[in-house]
Design a protein around this motif. Sequence first.
Motif, PDB file in Angstrom:
ATOM      1  N   TYR A  96       0.802  -1.221   0.000  1.00 57.09           N
ATOM      2  CA  TYR A  96       0.000   0.000   0.000  1.00 57.09           C
ATOM      3  C   TYR A  96       0.835   1.271   0.000  1.00 57.09           C
ATOM      4  CZ  TYR A  96      -4.191  -2.742   0.703  1.00 57.09           C
ATOM      5  OH  TYR A  96      -5.213  -3.628   0.533  1.00 57.09           O
ATOM      6  N   ASN A  97       2.121   1.177   0.322  1.00 59.85           N
ATOM      7  CA  ASN A  97       2.987   2.350   0.324  1.00 59.85           C
ATOM      8  C   ASN A  97       3.878   2.430  -0.909  1.00 59.85           C
ATOM      9  OD1 ASN A  97       2.677   1.464   3.436  1.00 59.85           O
ATOM     10  ND2 ASN A  97       2.613   3.673   3.187  1.00 59.85           N
ATOM     11  N   HIS A  98       3.919   1.375  -1.698  1.00 58.43           N
ATOM     12  CA  HIS A  98       4.727   1.303  -2.923  1.00 58.43           C
ATOM     13  C   HIS A  98       3.789   0.872  -4.049  1.00 58.43           C
ATOM     14  CE1 HIS A  98       7.502   0.505   0.437  1.00 58.43           C
ATOM     15  NE2 HIS A  98       8.395   1.139  -0.293  1.00 58.43           N
ATOM     16  N   ILE A  99       3.231   1.840  -4.761  1.00 60.43           N
ATOM     17  CA  ILE A  99       2.221   1.555  -5.779  1.00 60.43           C
ATOM     18  C   ILE A  99       2.902   1.371  -7.136  1.00 60.43           C
ATOM     19  CG2 ILE A  99       0.101   2.369  -6.877  1.00 60.43           C
ATOM     20  CD1 ILE A  99       0.014   1.833  -3.766  1.00 60.43           C
ATOM     21  N   HIS A 100       2.753   0.190  -7.705  1.00 59.68           N
ATOM     22  CA  HIS A 100       3.339  -0.140  -9.000  1.00 59.68           C
ATOM     23  C   HIS A 100       2.363   0.207 -10.117  1.00 59.68           C
ATOM     24  CE1 HIS A 100       6.826  -2.801  -7.804  1.00 59.68           C
ATOM     25  NE2 HIS A 100       6.227  -2.545  -6.657  1.00 59.68           N
ATOM     26  N   LEU A 101       2.839   0.937 -11.084  1.00 57.86           N
ATOM     27  CA  LEU A 101       2.043   1.252 -12.268  1.00 57.86           C
ATOM     28  C   LEU A 101       2.628   0.457 -13.437  1.00 57.86           C
ATOM     29  CD1 LEU A 101       1.627   5.057 -11.567  1.00 57.86           C
ATOM     30  CD2 LEU A 101       0.094   3.188 -11.002  1.00 57.86           C
ATOM     31  N   GLY A 102       2.567  -0.851 -13.292  1.00 57.65           N
ATOM     32  CA  GLY A 102       3.236  -1.774 -14.191  1.00 57.65           C
ATOM     33  C   GLY A 102       2.668  -1.884 -15.583  1.00 57.65           C
ATOM     34  N   ASN A 103       1.535  -1.265 -15.833  1.00 55.48           N
ATOM     35  CA  ASN A 103       0.975  -1.286 -17.188  1.00 55.48           C
ATOM     36  C   ASN A 103       1.433  -0.085 -18.001  1.00 55.48           C
ATOM     37  OD1 ASN A 103      -0.398  -3.692 -16.816  1.00 55.48           O
ATOM     38  ND2 ASN A 103      -2.192  -2.675 -15.969  1.00 55.48           N
ATOM     39  N   GLY A 104       2.317   0.722 -17.420  1.00 53.08           N
ATOM     40  CA  GLY A 104       2.815   1.901 -18.124  1.00 53.08           C
ATOM     41  C   GLY A 104       1.968   3.141 -17.895  1.00 53.08           C
ATOM     42  N   GLN A 105       1.128   3.141 -16.859  1.00 53.27           N
ATOM     43  CA  GLN A 105       0.282   4.296 -16.585  1.00 53.27           C
ATOM     44  C   GLN A 105       1.135   5.503 -16.171  1.00 53.27           C
ATOM     45  OE1 GLN A 105       0.185   1.233 -15.076  1.00 53.27           O
ATOM     46  NE2 GLN A 105      -1.807   0.898 -14.149  1.00 53.27           N
ATOM     47  N   THR A 106       0.624   6.671 -16.475  1.00 53.57           N
ATOM     48  CA  THR A 106       1.287   7.913 -16.077  1.00 53.57           C
ATOM     49  C   THR A 106       0.417   8.721 -15.112  1.00 53.57           C
ATOM     50  OG1 THR A 106       0.456   9.052 -18.029  1.00 53.57           O
ATOM     51  CG2 THR A 106       2.664   8.055 -18.184  1.00 53.57           C
ATOM     52  N   GLU A 107      -0.649   8.109 -14.653  1.00 53.16           N
ATOM     53  CA  GLU A 107      -1.467   8.717 -13.605  1.00 53.16           C
ATOM     54  C   GLU A 107      -2.180   7.611 -12.842  1.00 53.16           C
ATOM     55  OE1 GLU A 107      -5.655  10.102 -15.481  1.00 53.16           O
ATOM     56  OE2 GLU A 107      -3.952  11.389 -15.969  1.00 53.16           O
ATOM     57  N   VAL A 108      -2.544   7.930 -11.593  1.00 49.43           N
ATOM     58  CA  VAL A 108      -3.242   6.973 -10.745  1.00 49.43           C
ATOM     59  C   VAL A 108      -4.111   7.754  -9.767  1.00 49.43           C
ATOM     60  CG1 VAL A 108      -1.365   6.827  -9.037  1.00 49.43           C
ATOM     61  CG2 VAL A 108      -2.982   4.934  -9.256  1.00 49.43           C
ATOM     62  N   VAL A 109      -5.296   7.219  -9.476  1.00 49.01           N
ATOM     63  CA  VAL A 109      -6.185   7.817  -8.491  1.00 49.01           C
ATOM     64  C   VAL A 109      -5.892   7.160  -7.150  1.00 49.01           C
ATOM     65  CG1 VAL A 109      -8.589   8.154  -7.793  1.00 49.01           C
ATOM     66  CG2 VAL A 109      -7.954   8.290 -10.213  1.00 49.01           C
ATOM     67  N   VAL A 110      -5.620   7.988  -6.142  1.00 43.49           N
ATOM     68  CA  VAL A 110      -5.379   7.469  -4.794  1.00 43.49           C
ATOM     69  C   VAL A 110      -6.364   8.098  -3.829  1.00 43.49           C
ATOM     70  CG1 VAL A 110      -2.937   6.967  -5.160  1.00 43.49           C
ATOM     71  CG2 VAL A 110      -3.608   9.191  -4.286  1.00 43.49           C
ATOM     72  N   THR A 111      -6.608   7.384  -2.749  1.00 45.72           N
ATOM     73  CA  THR A 111      -7.433   7.883  -1.658  1.00 45.72           C
ATOM     74  C   THR A 111      -6.592   7.791  -0.399  1.00 45.72           C
ATOM     75  OG1 THR A 111      -9.434   7.086  -2.746  1.00 45.72           O
ATOM     76  CG2 THR A 111      -9.600   7.595  -0.398  1.00 45.72           C
ATOM     77  N   LEU A 112      -6.388   8.927   0.242  1.00 45.20           N
ATOM     78  CA  LEU A 112      -5.578   8.986   1.463  1.00 45.20           C
ATOM     79  C   LEU A 112      -6.416   9.564   2.598  1.00 45.20           C
ATOM     80  CD1 LEU A 112      -2.247  10.458   0.021  1.00 45.20           C
ATOM     81  CD2 LEU A 112      -2.721   8.090   0.632  1.00 45.20           C
ATOM     82  N   PRO A 113      -6.124   9.158   3.835  1.00 41.66           N
ATOM     83  CA  PRO A 113      -6.850   9.736   4.962  1.00 41.66           C
ATOM     84  C   PRO A 113      -6.433  11.187   5.179  1.00 41.66           C
ATOM     85  CG  PRO A 113      -5.134   8.268   5.756  1.00 41.66           C
ATOM     86  CD  PRO A 113      -5.171   8.134   4.257  1.00 41.66           C
TER      87      PRO A 113
END
Length: 145
Positions: A96-113
Amino acid sequence: MWRLSALFGLALLCPLLAASSPSAQTAQRQPSPRGALLYFHYPLDGLRVPERFTVRMGLKEMGIAPAGIDKPLTGHHHLLIDVEPPPADQPIPADYNHIHLGNGQTEVVVTLPKGTHTLQLLLGDHLHMPHRPPVMSQKITVYVR
């Protein structure tokens, strides 16, 4: 605890398999060119963000390739949340602290407290190993409102 968008759930499974393989443990690190730069398009350091937001990444002097694709001067993004960068001679963890974007994504949606969080980007090669020298962004701080 925060969650990734369900769309990226599958991307978390592939790195676990690659990082646990014997070849990943003994792989030579791929070289990175002088001047390679990894950075945040969004958010920027010190920004106040909602609990759910999109992280957008930029890269100069290198290309993006999905995990498992061994192509010179390429890699894929890893988003580090509230952690220090891992050792450069080991595969980047997948949790949960090391997010892999292994499909080659250049953006990701995250939800943080709500609260203060640090974000940093680290480029990994086809086996999720940091390059030599590592290509990583500056660590930024965001304030989740």
